[in-house]
Design a protein around this motif. Sequence first.
Motif, PDB file in Angstrom:
ATOM      1  N   PHE A 222     -11.554 -21.164  28.822  1.00  0.00           N
ATOM      2  CA  PHE A 222     -11.916 -22.242  29.746  1.00  0.00           C
ATOM      3  C   PHE A 222     -11.975 -21.719  31.181  1.00  0.00           C
ATOM      4  O   PHE A 222     -12.889 -22.046  31.932  1.00  0.00           O
ATOM      5  CB  PHE A 222     -10.934 -23.414  29.657  1.00  0.00           C
ATOM      6  CG  PHE A 222     -11.090 -24.264  28.433  1.00  0.00           C
ATOM      7  CD1 PHE A 222     -12.320 -24.478  27.840  1.00  0.00           C
ATOM      8  CD2 PHE A 222      -9.986 -24.880  27.866  1.00  0.00           C
ATOM      9  CE1 PHE A 222     -12.461 -25.285  26.722  1.00  0.00           C
ATOM     10  CE2 PHE A 222     -10.104 -25.686  26.750  1.00  0.00           C
ATOM     11  CZ  PHE A 222     -11.351 -25.893  26.173  1.00  0.00           C
ATOM     12  N   PHE A 223     -10.998 -20.908  31.566  1.00  0.00           N
ATOM     13  CA  PHE A 223     -10.994 -20.361  32.919  1.00  0.00           C
ATOM     14  C   PHE A 223     -12.153 -19.381  33.138  1.00  0.00           C
ATOM     15  O   PHE A 223     -12.809 -19.406  34.178  1.00  0.00           O
ATOM     16  CB  PHE A 223      -9.670 -19.670  33.236  1.00  0.00           C
ATOM     17  CG  PHE A 223      -8.540 -20.612  33.543  1.00  0.00           C
ATOM     18  CD1 PHE A 223      -8.704 -21.664  34.426  1.00  0.00           C
ATOM     19  CD2 PHE A 223      -7.295 -20.439  32.954  1.00  0.00           C
ATOM     20  CE1 PHE A 223      -7.667 -22.534  34.727  1.00  0.00           C
ATOM     21  CE2 PHE A 223      -6.241 -21.295  33.242  1.00  0.00           C
ATOM     22  CZ  PHE A 223      -6.436 -22.350  34.124  1.00  0.00           C
ATOM     23  N   ILE A 224     -12.402 -18.520  32.165  1.00  0.00           N
ATOM     24  CA  ILE A 224     -13.470 -17.522  32.308  1.00  0.00           C
ATOM     25  C   ILE A 224     -14.836 -18.204  32.403  1.00  0.00           C
ATOM     26  O   ILE A 224     -15.612 -17.956  33.326  1.00  0.00           O
ATOM     27  CB  ILE A 224     -13.435 -16.511  31.149  1.00  0.00           C
ATOM     28  CG1 ILE A 224     -12.194 -15.621  31.276  1.00  0.00           C
ATOM     29  CG2 ILE A 224     -14.714 -15.672  31.115  1.00  0.00           C
ATOM     30  CD1 ILE A 224     -11.886 -14.797  30.044  1.00  0.00           C
ATOM     31  N   TRP A 225     -15.149 -19.066  31.440  1.00  0.00           N
ATOM     32  CA  TRP A 225     -16.461 -19.715  31.417  1.00  0.00           C
ATOM     33  C   TRP A 225     -16.588 -20.771  32.502  1.00  0.00           C
ATOM     34  O   TRP A 225     -17.664 -20.940  33.086  1.00  0.00           O
ATOM     35  CB  TRP A 225     -16.749 -20.294  30.035  1.00  0.00           C
ATOM     36  CG  TRP A 225     -16.998 -19.197  29.054  1.00  0.00           C
ATOM     37  CD1 TRP A 225     -16.177 -18.777  28.057  1.00  0.00           C
ATOM     38  CD2 TRP A 225     -18.136 -18.324  29.021  1.00  0.00           C
ATOM     39  NE1 TRP A 225     -16.733 -17.696  27.405  1.00  0.00           N
ATOM     40  CE2 TRP A 225     -17.938 -17.404  27.979  1.00  0.00           C
ATOM     41  CE3 TRP A 225     -19.286 -18.232  29.789  1.00  0.00           C
ATOM     42  CZ2 TRP A 225     -18.863 -16.415  27.676  1.00  0.00           C
ATOM     43  CZ3 TRP A 225     -20.213 -17.240  29.479  1.00  0.00           C
ATOM     44  CH2 TRP A 225     -19.989 -16.352  28.437  1.00  0.00           C
ATOM     45  N   GLY A 226     -15.505 -21.468  32.802  1.00  0.00           N
ATOM     46  CA  GLY A 226     -15.553 -22.464  33.868  1.00  0.00           C
ATOM     47  C   GLY A 226     -15.847 -21.831  35.217  1.00  0.00           C
ATOM     48  O   GLY A 226     -16.660 -22.346  35.992  1.00  0.00           O
ATOM     49  N   THR A 227     -15.201 -20.715  35.491  1.00  0.00           N
ATOM     50  CA  THR A 227     -15.446 -20.004  36.749  1.00  0.00           C
ATOM     51  C   THR A 227     -16.890 -19.537  36.829  1.00  0.00           C
ATOM     52  O   THR A 227     -17.560 -19.709  37.853  1.00  0.00           O
ATOM     53  CB  THR A 227     -14.495 -18.794  36.882  1.00  0.00           C
ATOM     54  OG1 THR A 227     -13.150 -19.264  36.826  1.00  0.00           O
ATOM     55  CG2 THR A 227     -14.730 -18.042  38.182  1.00  0.00           C
ATOM     56  N   PHE A 228     -17.367 -18.963  35.743  1.00  0.00           N
ATOM     57  CA  PHE A 228     -18.753 -18.479  35.718  1.00  0.00           C
ATOM     58  C   PHE A 228     -19.737 -19.619  35.963  1.00  0.00           C
ATOM     59  O   PHE A 228     -20.597 -19.538  36.846  1.00  0.00           O
ATOM     60  CB  PHE A 228     -19.053 -17.785  34.383  1.00  0.00           C
ATOM     61  CG  PHE A 228     -20.468 -17.287  34.290  1.00  0.00           C
ATOM     62  CD1 PHE A 228     -20.837 -16.116  34.927  1.00  0.00           C
ATOM     63  CD2 PHE A 228     -21.424 -17.997  33.589  1.00  0.00           C
ATOM     64  CE1 PHE A 228     -22.144 -15.666  34.866  1.00  0.00           C
ATOM     65  CE2 PHE A 228     -22.730 -17.552  33.518  1.00  0.00           C
ATOM     66  CZ  PHE A 228     -23.094 -16.380  34.158  1.00  0.00           C
ATOM     67  N   LEU A 229     -19.609 -20.683  35.190  1.00  0.00           N
ATOM     68  CA  LEU A 229     -20.546 -21.795  35.320  1.00  0.00           C
ATOM     69  C   LEU A 229     -20.444 -22.476  36.681  1.00  0.00           C
ATOM     70  O   LEU A 229     -21.463 -22.811  37.293  1.00  0.00           O
ATOM     71  CB  LEU A 229     -20.328 -22.810  34.197  1.00  0.00           C
ATOM     72  CG  LEU A 229     -20.662 -22.330  32.785  1.00  0.00           C
ATOM     73  CD1 LEU A 229     -20.285 -23.395  31.759  1.00  0.00           C
ATOM     74  CD2 LEU A 229     -22.126 -21.960  32.671  1.00  0.00           C
TER      75      LEU A 229
ATOM     76  N   LEU B 177     -14.565 -27.471  32.690  1.00  0.00           N
ATOM     77  CA  LEU B 177     -13.882 -26.401  31.956  1.00  0.00           C
ATOM     78  C   LEU B 177     -12.670 -25.886  32.737  1.00  0.00           C
ATOM     79  O   LEU B 177     -11.627 -25.578  32.142  1.00  0.00           O
ATOM     80  CB  LEU B 177     -14.849 -25.259  31.648  1.00  0.00           C
ATOM     81  CG  LEU B 177     -15.957 -25.568  30.646  1.00  0.00           C
ATOM     82  CD1 LEU B 177     -16.891 -24.371  30.510  1.00  0.00           C
ATOM     83  CD2 LEU B 177     -15.390 -25.968  29.294  1.00  0.00           C
ATOM     84  N   LEU B 178     -12.798 -25.796  34.052  1.00  0.00           N
ATOM     85  CA  LEU B 178     -11.649 -25.372  34.868  1.00  0.00           C
ATOM     86  C   LEU B 178     -10.520 -26.395  34.784  1.00  0.00           C
ATOM     87  O   LEU B 178      -9.351 -26.021  34.655  1.00  0.00           O
ATOM     88  CB  LEU B 178     -12.076 -25.162  36.323  1.00  0.00           C
ATOM     89  CG  LEU B 178     -13.002 -23.975  36.580  1.00  0.00           C
ATOM     90  CD1 LEU B 178     -13.462 -23.956  38.031  1.00  0.00           C
ATOM     91  CD2 LEU B 178     -12.327 -22.663  36.211  1.00  0.00           C
TER      92      LEU B 178
END
Length: 130
Positions: free
Chosen positions: A75-82, A113-114
Amino acid sequence: METILLMQVAGSFYGLTAVIMGAFGAHALKSRLKEDQLRSFETGVKYQMYHAILLLVLSFNLGFSRVLDIYMAHFFIWGTFLFSFSIYGLILSSVNGKKWRFLGPVTPIGGLLLVMGWSLLLYSVIRNFL
């Protein structure tokens, strides 16, 4: 073990690119962006750096043996990216006069996600103390 490595790579990459994007925004874009665009760009940079640090801290302190921890990491990885990279795309494309409007809905998805990552972290902390 692979989740820890993924978090360390993502955290390092996000930290590196946050510094680059911050410098780019402060120097190359400052004269080309409106004040609200610059603030949005800076928000993307700040959130990216905050979560880069978070990913690194968590990767060195959690074992990631539970499924909950793995979901939290993703969630942190993809949330940050998006979240951050969609802001960059929106702002940079608007400089050229062709704003990529399809990225508009991506930013709040990244934010969600974040929020989910932070919720799982809070749950994990509370669960460890109960």
